[in-house]
Design a protein around this motif. Structure first.
Motif, mmCIF file in Angstrom:
data_model
loop_
_atom_site.group_PDB
_atom_site.id
_atom_site.type_symbol
_atom_site.label_atom_id
_atom_site.label_comp_id
_atom_site.label_asym_id
_atom_site.label_seq_id
_atom_site.Cartn_x
_atom_site.Cartn_y
_atom_site.Cartn_z
ATOM 1 N N TYR A 253 -0.187 -1.887 -6.955
ATOM 2 C CA TYR A 253 1.353 -1.922 -6.643
ATOM 3 C C TYR A 253 1.576 -0.579 -5.900
ATOM 4 N N ALA A 254 1.054 0.475 -6.012
ATOM 5 C CA ALA A 254 1.325 1.761 -5.409
ATOM 6 C C ALA A 254 0.516 1.771 -4.093
ATOM 7 N N LEU A 255 -0.241 0.928 -3.698
ATOM 8 C CA LEU A 255 -0.723 0.768 -2.260
ATOM 9 C C LEU A 255 0.176 -0.176 -1.427
ATOM 10 N N GLN A 256 0.699 -1.085 -2.057
ATOM 11 C CA GLN A 256 1.742 -2.149 -1.511
ATOM 12 C C GLN A 256 3.010 -1.240 -1.249
ATOM 13 N N LEU A 257 3.564 -0.444 -2.321
ATOM 14 C CA LEU A 257 4.679 0.170 -1.941
ATOM 15 C C LEU A 257 4.521 1.185 -0.879
ATOM 16 N N LEU A 258 3.314 1.736 -0.696
ATOM 17 C CA LEU A 258 3.382 2.976 0.342
ATOM 18 C C LEU A 258 3.225 2.042 1.695
ATOM 19 N N ARG A 259 2.366 0.799 1.685
ATOM 20 C CA ARG A 259 2.428 -0.002 2.861
ATOM 21 C C ARG A 259 3.617 -0.306 3.348
ATOM 22 N N ASP A 260 4.569 -0.744 2.346
ATOM 23 C CA ASP A 260 6.008 -1.409 2.660
ATOM 24 C C ASP A 260 6.927 -0.246 3.151
ATOM 25 N N ALA A 261 6.707 0.868 2.613
ATOM 26 C CA ALA A 261 7.758 1.632 2.643
ATOM 27 C C ALA A 261 7.963 2.358 4.143
ATOM 28 N N ALA A 262 9.236 2.422 4.503
ATOM 29 C CA ALA A 262 9.290 3.046 5.873
ATOM 30 C C ALA A 262 9.056 4.747 5.738
ATOM 31 N N GLN A 263 9.463 5.171 4.757
ATOM 32 C CA GLN A 263 9.006 6.530 4.496
ATOM 33 C C GLN A 263 8.487 6.752 3.176
ATOM 34 N N ALA A 264 7.465 7.629 3.053
ATOM 35 C CA ALA A 264 6.967 7.794 1.681
ATOM 36 C C ALA A 264 6.493 9.347 1.652
ATOM 37 N N VAL A 265 6.724 9.778 0.291
ATOM 38 C CA VAL A 265 6.458 11.020 -0.166
ATOM 39 C C VAL A 265 5.523 10.692 -1.359
ATOM 40 N N GLU B 139 -7.300 6.761 1.010
ATOM 41 C CA GLU B 139 -7.628 5.784 1.912
ATOM 42 C C GLU B 139 -6.553 5.393 2.966
ATOM 43 N N GLU B 140 -5.594 5.023 2.268
ATOM 44 C CA GLU B 140 -4.261 4.294 2.778
ATOM 45 C C GLU B 140 -3.554 5.395 3.562
ATOM 46 N N LEU B 141 -3.506 6.845 2.791
ATOM 47 C CA LEU B 141 -2.759 7.706 3.365
ATOM 48 C C LEU B 141 -3.355 8.562 4.709
ATOM 49 N N PHE B 142 -4.738 8.104 4.840
ATOM 50 C CA PHE B 142 -5.480 8.654 5.960
ATOM 51 C C PHE B 142 -5.141 7.813 7.279
ATOM 52 N N LEU B 143 -4.564 6.807 7.015
ATOM 53 C CA LEU B 143 -4.220 5.841 8.308
ATOM 54 C C LEU B 143 -3.361 6.629 8.874
ATOM 55 N N GLU B 144 -3.037 6.633 10.289
ATOM 56 C CA GLU B 144 -1.978 7.383 11.126
ATOM 57 C C GLU B 144 -0.707 6.564 10.845
ATOM 58 N N LYS B 145 0.241 7.136 10.052
ATOM 59 C CA LYS B 145 1.616 6.606 9.804
ATOM 60 C C LYS B 145 2.359 7.962 9.777
ATOM 61 N N PRO B 146 3.272 8.229 10.624
ATOM 62 C CA PRO B 146 3.923 9.439 10.791
ATOM 63 C C PRO B 146 5.243 9.606 9.735
ATOM 64 N N GLU B 147 5.406 8.676 9.124
ATOM 65 C CA GLU B 147 6.586 8.883 7.938
ATOM 66 C C GLU B 147 5.921 9.222 6.574
ATOM 67 N N ARG B 148 5.068 9.760 6.405
ATOM 68 C CA ARG B 148 4.723 9.947 5.250
ATOM 69 C C ARG B 148 4.455 11.461 4.957
ATOM 70 N N LEU B 149 4.580 12.080 3.716
ATOM 71 C CA LEU B 149 4.509 13.607 3.424
ATOM 72 C C LEU B 149 3.789 13.552 1.962
ATOM 73 N N VAL B 150 2.720 14.339 2.181
ATOM 74 C CA VAL B 150 1.656 14.592 0.842
ATOM 75 C C VAL B 150 1.984 15.868 0.319
ATOM 76 N N LEU B 151 2.663 15.902 -0.802
ATOM 77 C CA LEU B 151 2.814 17.327 -1.508
ATOM 78 C C LEU B 151 1.647 17.445 -2.619
ATOM 79 N N LEU B 152 0.894 18.386 -2.526
ATOM 80 C CA LEU B 152 -0.201 18.754 -3.390
ATOM 81 C C LEU B 152 0.502 19.849 -4.330
ATOM 82 N N GLN B 153 0.585 19.497 -5.765
ATOM 83 C CA GLN B 153 1.193 20.334 -6.514
ATOM 84 C C GLN B 153 -0.195 20.911 -7.579
ATOM 85 N N GLY B 154 -0.305 22.234 -7.083
ATOM 86 C CA GLY B 154 -1.518 22.831 -7.860
ATOM 87 C C GLY B 154 -2.594 23.046 -6.716
ATOM 88 N N ALA B 155 -3.628 23.804 -6.949
ATOM 89 C CA ALA B 155 -4.620 24.158 -6.357
ATOM 90 C C ALA B 155 -5.871 23.365 -6.489
#
Length: 129
Positions: free
Chosen positions: A46-58, A78-94
């Protein structure tokens, strides 16, 4: 559609997630999904499908140095590594290994943030794109 995915690798899952409540209050139009290392295959699909379908994703990944097994996160990465400009990854913690993986992808927008920075960063991303 806008999506907000929260993947908690760092701590045992709890029912109440104050950060997600803040996101829901600040961004009521955004589809929200939270996962942890115990999330089943159905939730991961479901997470992968949501990420694929979203026009923008955080995507927020909460991790720390004690995390050595990233296998639960790999399909999402793996899905995030595909080139899609409307995505932002926030890493909380080191988490050095995860930071190296994210920084090696030139097309991926990511930031290391504290918990109190997540909502403002998500708001800014959704409003500016």
């Amino acid at each position: 559609m806008q999506a907000f995915l929260y993947f908690n690798l760092a701590t045992p899952a709890t029912y109440r997630q104050p950060l997600l409540e803040q996101v829901k209050a600040a961004l009521p139009q955004v589809a929200i999904l939270d996962m942890d290392t115990k999330s089943g295959e159905l939730v991961q699909r479901y997470a992968l499908q949501l990420l694929r379908d979203a026009a923008q994703a955080v995507v927020v990944i909460k991790a720390d140095e004690s995390i050595t097994d990233l296998s639960a996160l790999m399909p999402l990465l793996e899905e995030l590594f595909l080139e899609k400009p409307e995505r932002l990854v926030l890493l909380q913690g080191a988490q050095a290994r995860l930071q190296r993986m994210l920084s090696a992808r030139q097309n991926l927008k990511y930031k290391v943030v504290a918990e109190e920075e997540v909502v403002p960063e998500a708001q800014e991303f959704f409003q500016s794109n």
